[in-house]
Design a protein around this motif. Structure first.
Motif, short mmCIF file in Angstrom:
data_model
loop_
_atom_site.label_atom_id
_atom_site.label_comp_id
_atom_site.label_asym_id
_atom_site.label_seq_id
_atom_site.Cartn_x
_atom_site.Cartn_y
_atom_site.Cartn_z
N UNK A 268 0.86 -1.18 0.00
CA UNK A 268 0.00 0.00 0.00
C UNK A 268 0.89 1.23 0.00
N UNK A 269 0.36 2.32 -0.53
CA UNK A 269 1.12 3.56 -0.61
C UNK A 269 0.64 4.54 0.46
N UNK A 270 1.59 5.10 1.20
CA UNK A 270 1.31 6.06 2.26
C UNK A 270 1.98 7.39 1.93
N UNK A 271 1.63 8.42 2.69
CA UNK A 271 2.27 9.72 2.53
C UNK A 271 2.77 10.20 3.88
N UNK A 272 3.46 11.33 3.87
CA UNK A 272 3.92 11.92 5.13
C UNK A 272 2.77 12.65 5.82
N UNK A 273 2.86 12.75 7.13
CA UNK A 273 1.77 13.37 7.91
C UNK A 273 2.08 14.80 8.32
N UNK A 274 3.33 15.28 8.05
CA UNK A 274 3.73 16.64 8.43
C UNK A 274 4.54 17.30 7.31
#
Length: 381
Positions: A268-274
């Motif tokens: 799965x692909x995630x992104x940064x949270x900040x």
């Protein structure tokens, strides 16, 4: 000859009786019944129960035992390097063992007598197409102070309470069809039938069974579980609990659902949270709760030296692989730069503290599965 073991404990105190039944995975005619007592060294007791290590074990324990009280016996099986046991209630297995035919809903009272407690439970049960459903309507635990308790008085008192409860809520009817007693002093695997009558009431069918019957039922259910798993997954194995990673919001993204046969590989692909986030943390957990903190963490991976970008500006591909011996490989990769980190959790359940997992599961008894989430989930620093 691989063995399956069923054990019934009346309590977890020293010198408490234990009934053990061993069945064979290859010889349907084999059944070995034995009795013993619980020693001061629990792991030594666990080792002494079997001529060879069983491939599957089910323990029937009294329902009045809370998690801290059960924990030492589970740790003892682990210390003895035995298979992690499945758990069941003595009173529940006793009920299952004598509920073999379909029937309409009926009220029954179950008693489990031990040296120090009596568990009394009123249930409404029906069986349809071999599937049993039982609803507890009233339950109480009686402390026993005498080595020779007046069991008839205990039965009579709870029958009165049960009848009052049924009269107050008439949707289950007022008739009590059966009384079932689990008696640790009974040494046979056969149930005995009689009737019970007090206070000018109509006689109620009374069934008394011993702990060997409960141990036999525990062994049968363990054997069924073992055989169904072999039919289902040979040469593979099932994932017992969901494997996931924790999002930045604290919730679990489920990579490998429970009961899915491995080997498996999911990404799965995630992104940064900040904004300007230069590292991403992948926390691997097993358990059933949708909240990360309410599961057992079994591994941690940190992808460092990420290029500074606005929140959500990076695409981080996370892949979870589980091989056929339950090793878990977790890889996190920055899609744009190719920067990656990998960690391997060897035999992630076999080397972990099962009691810690049980504690997490028992503390947060949630039936819901965390969903897979969306592909734009974020990772914490």
């Amino acid at each position: 000859m691989p063995l399956i073991a069923g054990l019934a404990f009346s309590a977890l105190t020293t010198d408490s009786p234990i009934s053990t039944v061993l069945l064979s995975t290859s010889d349907p005619s084999f059944a070995q019944v034995s009795s013993s007592t619980l020693g001061e060294d629990l792991s030594a007791t666990a080792q002494s129960l079997f001529p060879s290590k069983p491939v599957s074990i089910r323990l029937a324990l009294p329902s009045f035992l809370d998690r801290p009280t059960r924990k030492p016996i589970l740790q003892a099986f682990k210390k003895a390097e035995l298979e992690f046991p499945q758990l069941a209630e003595v009173i529940q297995l006793a009920h299952i063992s004598i509920t073999t035919e379909d029937h309409a809903p009926r009220n029954e009272i179950l008693f489990h007598f031990s040296p120090t407690f009596a568990i009394c439970r009123l249930v409404s049960t029906f069986v349809e197409e071999g599937i049993r459903e039982s609803t507890a309507l009233k339950e109480t635990t009686v402390t026993i102070h005498s080595p020779s308790p007046d069991t008839n008085a205990i039965i009579a008192q709870f029958v009165d309470l049960a009848q009052a409860a049924l009269a107050a809520d008439e949707k289950h009817g007022t008739k009590i069809e059966r009384i079932i007693i689990v008696d640790p002093n009974v040494t046979s695997t056969e149930a005995t039938l009689s009737t019970w009558s007090q206070h000018q009431q109509s006689p109620i069918k009374l069934i008394t069974i011993g702990f060997p019957s409960v141990a036999l039922e525990a062994a049968k259910t363990a054997l069924n579980f073992y055989e169904s798993n072999r039919r289902l997954v040979i040469p593979h194995i099932p994932v017992i609990y969901r494997i996931g990673i924790v999002n930045a919001d604290g919730f679990v993204y489920a990579f490998i659902p429970r009961h899915l046969v491995v080997p498996q590989s999911h990404s799965a692909t995630f992104t940064t949270s900040k904004d300007d986030q230069t590292q991403a943390t992948v926390s691997v957990v097993i358990g059933e709760s949708p909240r990360g903190e309410e599961n057992l963490r079994v591994g941690l991976l940190v992808l460092r030296d990420l290029p500074k970008k606005a929140k959500g500006g990076l695409a981080i591909r996370v892949t979870v692989d589980v091989n056929d011996v339950a090793d878990v490989s977790v890889t996190a990769e920055d899609v744009e730069s190719g920067l990656s980190e990998k960690t391997i959790i060897r035999n992630f359940l076999g080397e972990r503290h099962w009691d810690e997992l049980l504690e997490a599961l028992e503390t947060y008894e949630l039936n819901e599965e965390a969903t897979g989430g969306n592909v734009n989930a974020t990772l914490p620093e």
